[in-house]
Design an enzyme around this catalytic site. Sequence first.
Site, short mmCIF file in Angstrom:
data_model
loop_
_atom_site.label_atom_id
_atom_site.label_comp_id
_atom_site.label_asym_id
_atom_site.label_seq_id
_atom_site.Cartn_x
_atom_site.Cartn_y
_atom_site.Cartn_z
N HIS A 1 0.82 -1.21 0.00
CA HIS A 1 0.00 0.00 0.00
C HIS A 1 0.85 1.26 0.00
O HIS A 1 1.04 1.92 1.03
CB HIS A 1 -0.90 -0.04 1.25
CG HIS A 1 -2.09 0.84 1.15
ND1 HIS A 1 -3.33 0.43 1.58
CD2 HIS A 1 -2.25 2.08 0.69
CE1 HIS A 1 -4.21 1.40 1.38
NE2 HIS A 1 -3.57 2.42 0.85
N HIS B 1 1.44 5.00 -1.95
CA HIS B 1 1.00 6.02 -2.90
C HIS B 1 2.24 6.70 -3.47
O HIS B 1 2.89 7.48 -2.79
CB HIS B 1 0.10 7.05 -2.20
CG HIS B 1 -1.19 6.46 -1.70
ND1 HIS B 1 -2.29 6.31 -2.51
CD2 HIS B 1 -1.54 5.96 -0.50
CE1 HIS B 1 -3.29 5.74 -1.82
NE2 HIS B 1 -2.85 5.52 -0.59
N LEU B 2 2.56 6.37 -4.74
CA LEU B 2 3.74 6.98 -5.37
C LEU B 2 3.38 8.27 -6.09
O LEU B 2 4.26 9.02 -6.51
CB LEU B 2 4.39 5.99 -6.35
CG LEU B 2 5.09 4.79 -5.71
CD1 LEU B 2 5.59 3.82 -6.78
CD2 LEU B 2 6.24 5.23 -4.81
N ASN C 1 -4.80 5.54 -7.16
CA ASN C 1 -5.57 6.80 -7.09
C ASN C 1 -4.73 8.00 -7.53
O ASN C 1 -4.61 9.01 -6.85
CB ASN C 1 -6.16 7.02 -5.68
CG ASN C 1 -5.10 7.18 -4.60
OD1 ASN C 1 -3.98 6.71 -4.76
ND2 ASN C 1 -5.46 7.82 -3.50
N ASP D 1 -8.88 2.30 -3.72
CA ASP D 1 -8.37 2.91 -2.48
C ASP D 1 -8.44 4.43 -2.47
O ASP D 1 -8.16 5.10 -3.45
CB ASP D 1 -6.93 2.49 -2.22
CG ASP D 1 -6.43 3.08 -0.92
OD1 ASP D 1 -7.06 2.83 0.11
OD2 ASP D 1 -5.44 3.83 -0.92
N HIS E 1 -10.91 -0.49 0.38
CA HIS E 1 -10.82 0.60 1.38
C HIS E 1 -12.19 0.62 2.05
O HIS E 1 -13.17 1.05 1.44
CB HIS E 1 -10.52 1.91 0.65
CG HIS E 1 -10.57 3.13 1.51
ND1 HIS E 1 -9.50 3.98 1.68
CD2 HIS E 1 -11.58 3.68 2.24
CE1 HIS E 1 -9.84 4.98 2.47
NE2 HIS E 1 -11.11 4.82 2.83
N HIS F 1 -5.85 -1.38 5.31
CA HIS F 1 -5.69 -0.55 6.53
C HIS F 1 -6.83 -0.68 7.57
O HIS F 1 -7.54 0.28 7.84
CB HIS F 1 -5.46 0.92 6.19
CG HIS F 1 -6.30 1.52 5.09
ND1 HIS F 1 -7.65 1.33 4.98
CD2 HIS F 1 -5.94 2.34 4.07
CE1 HIS F 1 -8.09 2.00 3.94
NE2 HIS F 1 -7.07 2.61 3.36
N ASP G 1 0.51 2.40 3.81
CA ASP G 1 -0.37 3.49 3.36
C ASP G 1 0.42 4.80 3.27
O ASP G 1 -0.08 5.88 3.60
CB ASP G 1 -1.61 3.65 4.26
CG ASP G 1 -2.71 4.46 3.58
OD1 ASP G 1 -2.51 4.88 2.42
OD2 ASP G 1 -3.76 4.67 4.20
N GLY H 1 -3.60 11.62 5.15
CA GLY H 1 -2.51 10.75 4.75
C GLY H 1 -1.21 11.09 5.45
O GLY H 1 -0.99 12.23 5.86
O1 DOR Z 1 -5.18 8.88 4.43
C1 DOR Z 1 -5.32 8.44 3.31
N1 DOR Z 1 -4.67 8.99 2.27
N2 DOR Z 1 -6.13 7.41 3.10
C2 DOR Z 1 -6.42 6.98 1.86
O2 DOR Z 1 -7.15 6.03 1.74
C3 DOR Z 1 -5.89 7.68 0.67
C4 DOR Z 1 -4.62 8.34 1.01
C5 DOR Z 1 -4.16 9.29 -0.04
O3 DOR Z 1 -4.18 8.94 -1.22
O4 DOR Z 1 -3.72 10.38 0.31
#
Ligand code: DOR
Length: 429
Positions: free
Chosen positions: A63, A65-66, A97, A154, A181, A234, A307, A326
């Site tokens: 998990h 996020h790049l 996403n 997600d 999610h 998560h 995450d 996030g």
């Molecule tokens: O806190 C989060 N940030 N939860 C998520 O499910 C998405 C993520 C994000 O992409 O910033």
Amino acid sequence: MGDVALLLAGGTVVDAGGTRRADVAVAPDGTIAAVGPDLAPEPGALVLDATGCTVAPGLVDLHTHLREPGGEEAETVESGTRAAALGGYTAVVAMPNTVPAVDSAAVVRQVQELGAGALCDVFPAGTITVGRAGTRLSPIAEMASLGVRLFTDDGTGVADSRLMRRALEYASSLGVTLAQHCEDPALSAGTHMHEGEWSGRLGIPGQPAAAEELMVARDIALSRLTGAPVHLLHLSTAGSVDLVRRAKAEGVAVTAEAAPHHFTLTDEACAGYDPVFKVHPPLRTAVDVAAVKAGLADGTIDAIATDHAPHPVEAKEAAFDQAPPGMLGLETALGLALAELDLSVERVLALLSWQPAAIAGIEAHGGPVAVGRPANLCVIDPAATWTVDPAALASRSRNTPYAGRTLTGRARHTILRGEPVVIDAKATR
Ligand code: DOR
């Protein structure tokens, strides 16, 4: 050069098969050439000291996020994989996403190309629905044919139960896994933290634990109905952990992950209105933290997933209700797991490496540490003490909630297909 290009000397090897004192020799082609005590260094081979350290399969994050494409201000594949390698990861699943979302073969290919040559392997996840809008199924088969094994919207859950049922049936016919999610949008709309004593005191609208648990319960029911596997992202509440525990006892094909912030922080952290503590699902109560820890200890939760969610400094400097949710996670997950969970190194590595690799269907990572296997390894110094400094992180963003926290345990060397990409906690390129 001889048959050995690299020797990890003096460490203790830990993988799913157990623990033994052994050196690891790596061939010039990036595969493991030998594993055994007291291997002789060959002339010309690079020798990396692993004395007092654990030599393990590289960590695998389910998990990450790049942010690329579209969110390069916060992170790029280059900066995110650098953070990952420094954290001990040799593989990350990149969340879809992005902008545009990873909902087509073209965007899958784009992320795969960006990941080629990075400091860790990048496995893009695809979306379940087009644009993550929750109305039409994405071209899952087309993305699966490019090697995508995990699909998720997600950032949001798939709210439409009928669509989720169809997606599960479709995914299982293709041999891929859907990851959810879990958040009921009707219960969470307009909220910014966990609903409880602290949200009441702070006057911040909160979402109840039930917002997560309703979708956890529904997806367990849909997995039971369809026989399709579902991976729950998560998990953050005691009720969710309990639902998964019971589902597993019943034989439902459910797997689950938890993020380090959900076993190390509570909603009380929001008391200063600092958006660095804003995350979805939100930080919960001490009871929930204890339940997540218990779930990690008893096998209810299969994986620790970061995450890792970078956001630009300006965005996280907004008011609590305006700031995006996030937190960063790649560079601190291992240290937090070793420091805060009352688990053996072997159990922590199962949660951070081979169990997540199995869930994502990633065969080249997660071990075993054995002759002929790709040398995707990390050497962990369990005694290394370090203090988290946001400015020193490799991520383009700074939104770690652990600034100033001292951790014990750190990735010392990271080896990707035989290449030492991190030596003594520093990236080599
Ligand atoms: O806190 C989060 N940030 N939860 C998520 O499910 C998405 C993520 C994000 O992409 O910033």
